[in-house]
Design a protein around this motif. Sequence first.
Motif, short mmCIF file in Angstrom:
data_model
loop_
_atom_site.label_atom_id
_atom_site.label_comp_id
_atom_site.label_asym_id
_atom_site.label_seq_id
_atom_site.Cartn_x
_atom_site.Cartn_y
_atom_site.Cartn_z
N TYR A 145 -10.05 -32.09 -100.37
CA TYR A 145 -9.29 -31.52 -99.27
C TYR A 145 -10.14 -31.44 -98.01
CZ TYR A 145 -4.93 -30.14 -101.57
OH TYR A 145 -3.71 -30.17 -102.20
N ILE A 146 -11.40 -31.14 -98.15
CA ILE A 146 -12.30 -31.06 -97.00
C ILE A 146 -12.54 -32.44 -96.40
CG2 ILE A 146 -14.71 -30.63 -96.32
CD1 ILE A 146 -14.66 -28.22 -98.20
N SER A 147 -12.73 -33.42 -97.25
CA SER A 147 -13.17 -34.73 -96.76
C SER A 147 -12.04 -35.70 -96.42
CB SER A 147 -14.11 -35.38 -97.77
OG SER A 147 -13.43 -35.62 -98.99
N GLU A 148 -11.00 -35.76 -97.25
CA GLU A 148 -10.05 -36.87 -97.11
C GLU A 148 -8.58 -36.48 -96.96
OE1 GLU A 148 -10.63 -40.18 -99.82
OE2 GLU A 148 -12.54 -39.31 -100.45
N SER A 149 -8.22 -35.27 -97.26
CA SER A 149 -6.80 -34.94 -97.29
C SER A 149 -6.16 -35.06 -95.91
CB SER A 149 -6.60 -33.51 -97.80
OG SER A 149 -7.09 -32.57 -96.86
N GLN A 150 -4.90 -35.43 -95.89
CA GLN A 150 -4.13 -35.54 -94.66
C GLN A 150 -2.99 -34.53 -94.73
OE1 GLN A 150 -4.40 -38.26 -92.23
NE2 GLN A 150 -6.10 -39.32 -93.21
N SER A 151 -2.70 -33.93 -93.59
CA SER A 151 -1.63 -32.94 -93.55
C SER A 151 -0.95 -32.99 -92.19
CB SER A 151 -2.19 -31.53 -93.81
OG SER A 151 -1.22 -30.55 -93.51
N TYR A 152 0.37 -32.80 -92.20
CA TYR A 152 1.11 -32.75 -90.95
C TYR A 152 1.48 -31.33 -90.56
CZ TYR A 152 1.48 -37.76 -91.73
OH TYR A 152 1.17 -39.08 -91.94
N ASN A 153 0.93 -30.37 -91.29
CA ASN A 153 1.20 -28.96 -91.01
C ASN A 153 0.25 -28.50 -89.91
OD1 ASN A 153 1.50 -26.14 -91.06
ND2 ASN A 153 2.01 -26.17 -93.23
N SER A 154 0.80 -27.97 -88.83
CA SER A 154 -0.02 -27.59 -87.67
C SER A 154 -0.96 -26.44 -87.95
CB SER A 154 0.88 -27.24 -86.49
OG SER A 154 1.68 -26.10 -86.78
N LYS A 155 -0.72 -25.68 -89.02
CA LYS A 155 -1.61 -24.56 -89.32
C LYS A 155 -2.78 -24.96 -90.21
CE LYS A 155 1.20 -22.79 -93.20
NZ LYS A 155 2.00 -21.64 -93.67
N ASP A 156 -2.84 -26.24 -90.60
CA ASP A 156 -3.97 -26.73 -91.39
C ASP A 156 -5.11 -27.14 -90.46
OD1 ASP A 156 -2.75 -26.36 -93.83
OD2 ASP A 156 -1.84 -28.35 -93.85
N TYR A 157 -6.28 -27.28 -91.06
CA TYR A 157 -7.45 -27.76 -90.33
C TYR A 157 -7.60 -29.26 -90.56
CZ TYR A 157 -8.67 -22.83 -89.86
OH TYR A 157 -8.66 -21.49 -89.54
N PHE A 158 -8.36 -29.90 -89.69
CA PHE A 158 -8.60 -31.34 -89.82
C PHE A 158 -9.56 -31.60 -90.98
CE2 PHE A 158 -7.53 -30.81 -85.33
CZ PHE A 158 -6.61 -31.83 -85.13
N SER A 159 -9.26 -32.63 -91.76
CA SER A 159 -10.22 -33.07 -92.78
C SER A 159 -11.29 -33.91 -92.07
CB SER A 159 -9.53 -33.91 -93.85
OG SER A 159 -9.08 -35.14 -93.31
N LYS A 160 -12.37 -34.24 -92.78
CA LYS A 160 -13.44 -35.00 -92.17
C LYS A 160 -12.99 -36.42 -91.81
CE LYS A 160 -17.64 -34.06 -92.92
NZ LYS A 160 -19.02 -33.94 -93.43
N VAL A 161 -12.11 -36.99 -92.61
CA VAL A 161 -11.57 -38.31 -92.28
C VAL A 161 -10.75 -38.24 -90.99
CG1 VAL A 161 -9.86 -40.04 -92.98
CG2 VAL A 161 -11.59 -39.26 -94.61
N GLU A 162 -9.93 -37.22 -90.86
CA GLU A 162 -9.13 -37.06 -89.65
C GLU A 162 -10.02 -36.82 -88.43
OE1 GLU A 162 -4.96 -35.11 -91.18
OE2 GLU A 162 -6.76 -33.86 -91.31
N ILE A 163 -11.07 -36.05 -88.62
CA ILE A 163 -12.02 -35.80 -87.52
C ILE A 163 -12.65 -37.11 -87.07
CG2 ILE A 163 -14.25 -34.75 -86.95
CD1 ILE A 163 -13.41 -32.39 -88.75
N SER A 164 -13.05 -37.94 -88.04
CA SER A 164 -13.65 -39.23 -87.71
C SER A 164 -12.67 -40.11 -86.93
CB SER A 164 -14.09 -39.94 -88.99
OG SER A 164 -14.62 -41.21 -88.72
N GLU A 165 -11.40 -40.10 -87.34
CA GLU A 165 -10.39 -40.91 -86.65
C GLU A 165 -10.20 -40.44 -85.22
OE1 GLU A 165 -7.05 -40.44 -89.20
OE2 GLU A 165 -7.71 -41.98 -90.63
N PHE A 166 -10.16 -39.13 -85.01
CA PHE A 166 -10.01 -38.59 -83.67
C PHE A 166 -11.25 -38.85 -82.83
CE2 PHE A 166 -6.22 -36.25 -84.95
CZ PHE A 166 -5.49 -36.23 -83.77
N ASN A 167 -12.42 -38.80 -83.46
CA ASN A 167 -13.66 -39.09 -82.72
C ASN A 167 -13.63 -40.50 -82.15
OD1 ASN A 167 -14.94 -36.62 -83.00
ND2 ASN A 167 -15.97 -37.17 -84.90
N GLU A 168 -13.12 -41.43 -82.95
CA GLU A 168 -13.02 -42.82 -82.48
C GLU A 168 -12.08 -42.92 -81.29
OE1 GLU A 168 -11.92 -45.39 -85.66
OE2 GLU A 168 -13.71 -44.96 -86.86
N LYS A 169 -10.97 -42.20 -81.35
CA LYS A 169 -10.01 -42.23 -80.24
C LYS A 169 -10.61 -41.60 -78.98
CE LYS A 169 -5.95 -42.12 -83.26
NZ LYS A 169 -4.77 -41.35 -83.72
N LEU A 170 -11.34 -40.52 -79.16
CA LEU A 170 -11.96 -39.88 -78.00
C LEU A 170 -13.07 -40.74 -77.42
CD1 LEU A 170 -12.09 -36.18 -79.30
CD2 LEU A 170 -10.63 -37.07 -77.49
#
Length: 219
Positions: free
Chosen positions: A146-171
């Motif tokens: 859940y910390i590293s790879e999970s994906q969620s569309y719930n706005s009250k969840d936190y970003f997983s590390k994979v999601e953070i990496s994807e956003f870092n690339e976009k930024l």
Amino acid sequence: MRNLNIDELESKIQDYALDVEYIEKQHLEVKLTQFINFLESQPISNRILNRFFEDYQELYKKIPQEKSQNWRKSKKDLVDDIKTPELQGALGYFLIRQKLDSPRLYNNSFLDLTHQWFESQGDLDQWKDDFNTLIFKPFIELLNWYISESQSYNSKDYFSKVEISEFNEKLTDLEEKITKLGFGQEIIFDEIQELNELLKSLKKKNWSEIFKGCNTPQN
């Protein structure tokens, strides 16, 4: 303790989980209770634990209460129905949480889970090994996923590390485009770096609100 970002939390979980896994059996109750208290005190991990109840609610509902009618058969049917490592991990957490909520804990409370649920044989050292293999480590593996790879569309969840990496690339792509434009770079770069850091500690909803604010034209 202050609220940890996702990198700090992951490091702490690795350290504390190893403590629990290799602790002498007579100290398991204390160390495991402290570990669960830590997870529940940190916003990111506490939210993940709540997600376990949401994502595996059907499994949770099937867990019979001790001494309930047909407890042994219900328990066996449930264990036999565990077909994936994820379900094993969720069950492991639910059993730990259920035991923590029981009126009285004793030195071998958690070791008894392996005997009650998985029919562990041998001495208490074997029960401790079985607890690690069948309950604790599957729970930690699910938590780490859940910390590293999970994906969620719930706005009250936190970003997983994979999601953070994807956003870092976009930024980073955004940063490169701004560089080509050649104006207002320093202030915008600072904002991008701040957004990168906030990905590690903010809920998706809160981060999105800040991101929108950074992109709102100033009068």
